[in-house]
Design an enzyme around this catalytic site. Structure first.
Site, PDB file in Angstrom:
ATOM      1  N   TYR A 149       6.894 -25.801 -22.543  1.00 18.22           N
ATOM      2  CA  TYR A 149       6.888 -24.423 -23.046  1.00 18.22           C
ATOM      3  C   TYR A 149       6.866 -24.411 -24.576  1.00 18.22           C
ATOM      4  O   TYR A 149       7.565 -25.192 -25.224  1.00 18.22           O
ATOM      5  CB  TYR A 149       8.124 -23.711 -22.495  1.00 18.22           C
ATOM      6  N   LYS A 158      12.017 -15.038 -15.752  1.00 18.36           N
ATOM      7  CA  LYS A 158      10.806 -15.165 -14.947  1.00 18.36           C
ATOM      8  C   LYS A 158      11.120 -14.942 -13.461  1.00 18.36           C
ATOM      9  O   LYS A 158      11.530 -13.854 -13.091  1.00 18.36           O
ATOM     10  CB  LYS A 158      10.164 -16.525 -15.212  1.00 18.36           C
ATOM     11  N   ARG A 187      32.277 -14.688 -23.659  1.00 22.20           N
ATOM     12  CA  ARG A 187      31.745 -15.863 -24.351  1.00 22.20           C
ATOM     13  C   ARG A 187      32.186 -17.170 -23.700  1.00 22.20           C
ATOM     14  O   ARG A 187      31.654 -18.244 -24.010  1.00 22.20           O
ATOM     15  CB  ARG A 187      32.163 -15.838 -25.829  1.00 22.20           C
ATOM     16  N   ASP A 198      12.630 -28.357 -16.885  1.00 23.50           N
ATOM     17  CA  ASP A 198      12.413 -26.918 -16.899  1.00 23.50           C
ATOM     18  C   ASP A 198      11.769 -26.575 -15.558  1.00 23.50           C
ATOM     19  O   ASP A 198      10.606 -26.896 -15.315  1.00 23.50           O
ATOM     20  CB  ASP A 198      11.500 -26.524 -18.066  1.00 23.50           C
TER      21      ASP A 198
END
Length: 382
Positions: free
Chosen positions: A102, A199, A48, A174
């Site tokens: 997006y 992606k 984490r 992005d």
């Protein structure tokens, strides 16, 4: 005498490797443990905290590709986007966002920001003046996405970065559709580059991940938020992502060449009304894309003429797969009217240029003649 910087494919292959000091294997070993020593160590590692060997290795590789000082990897693109935004925005702040972003990012903004007292404005278009028009005295961030989804619009990245810097505003992008092979936004003045690593970075339609790259200072701020939100990436997936990025350069080169060829083929096809691809000279901002991109990417959209039915065309394809996601080695296609923009009315979709016959096409790395043959098959059956 200075040492020459490695080329992009060398970075993809070698930067950010975990050395196998026990057996000398040529690829990174996987360290799946969640428990590390805390006494007499320089770094206290914990998943984490985003600093396990596999997490750190792939983050370093992505940072090198983005020409950034540091990077981090997350469990999804949305984990990367939300954590980064919340790291720099708080109650009373304002953000300007491109109107073409997006859908998941759009939903995050409209569903969560009001609850937190964060103000936001979407631009009317994607030109630099459209961003300038929405700036307020409390604007902290300008957020853009280029090429955009699904119309492949191109924003002048350097122009937006220059505008933001003149007013002391941070910029975020992005960079998913372009990938760091085709576009390095930090070189154009952007502060933070974000990816859905699901992606092109992953590229094989088999992992979910996100990534962020920026300066050490910005990444420290993002890390401080990230360790509290807990959107870290599993070490096995981090290993798979590092493996996938080894071939990113060669994959994206093939995506680029295939998509360019197919865009030119569709652009003169009697069944096609319009093609959206920044590599076409007819694209509205082709010259800007030519200036800021190293390649035009594997994504394009095209609109069939009214004589053709996009659903029938899609259903009868044999090679190209109807699929929700994108950027895998296999070609995939979808209808935005039935997916990302399905909740809008037909009139609302038409207002933003999305007709019921618009298809978003993620061009794969197959033989380009086989892809074209499949498109022809779909059109003949229509």
């Amino acid at each position: 005498m200075t040492t020459k910087k490695p080329g992009v494919n060398t970075i993809c292959t070698h930067t950010g490797e975990v050395k196998d000091t026990q057996f000398g294997g040529v690829i990174s070993p996987i360290y799946m443990t969640t428990s590390y020593p805390f006494m007499d160590v320089d770094v206290k590692r914990y998943p984490r905290y985003f600093n396990t060997p596999n997490q750190k290795a792939v983050a370093d590789k992505i940072a090198a590709l983005e020409h950034a000082e540091a990077g981090m990897v997350f469990g999804s693109g949305m984990a990367a986007i939300s954590t980064t935004l919340f790291a720099f925005l708080s109650h009373g702040d304002h953000i300007v966002l491109a109107n073409e972003i997006y859908g998941g990012t759009f939903n995050l903004i409209v569903e969560e920001f009001d609850k937190m007292g964060i103000e936001y404005s979407f631009t009317e278009g994607i030109e630099v003046n459209h961003f300038e028009e929405k700036i307020q005295s409390n604007t902290k961030i300008i957020y853009l996405e280029t090429p955009s989804n699904p119309l492949l619009s191109i924003t002048d990245v350097e122009g937006v970065a220059r505008l933001a810097k003149s007013q002391g505003i941070m910029t975020m992008i992005d960079n998913t559709f372009a990938s760091p092979i085709n576009q390095t936004p930090l070189d154009l003045g952007i502060d933070v580059s974000i990816h859905s690593a699901t992606k092109y970075l992953g590229g094989h339609s088999d992992i979910s991940a996100g990534a962020v790259a920026s300066s050490e200072k910005n990444m420290d701020i993002i890390w401080n938020k990230a360790k509290n939100l807990g959107g870290h990436l599993n070490d096995f997936i981090a290993y798979l992502l590092e493996r996938s990025i080894k071939t990113l350069g060669v994959r994206v080169d093939r995506h680029n060449s295939n998509a360019q060829y197919i865009a030119e083929y569709l652009d003169i096809h009697k069944a096609v009304e319009k093609v959206y691809y920044p590599g076409l000279e007819s694209h509205h901002n082709h010259e800007i894309a030519k200036k800021q991109m190293h390649g035009y990417g594997g994504m394009l959209s095209f609109e069939l003429k009214s004589d053709y039915n996009a659903v029938t065309f899609q259903n009868n394809l044999k090679l190209i797969k109807p699929s929700m996601s994108l950027a895998g080695v296999e070609s995939t296609i979808l209808l935005p009217s039935l997916t990302s923009h399905g909740l809008l009315t037909a009139e609302q979709r038409m207002e933003i240029g999305i007709s019921d016959n618009l298809l978003r096409f993620s061009v794969g790395i197959e033989d380009v003649n086989d892809i074209i043959a499949d498109i022809e098959l779909g059109l003949k059956i229509n």
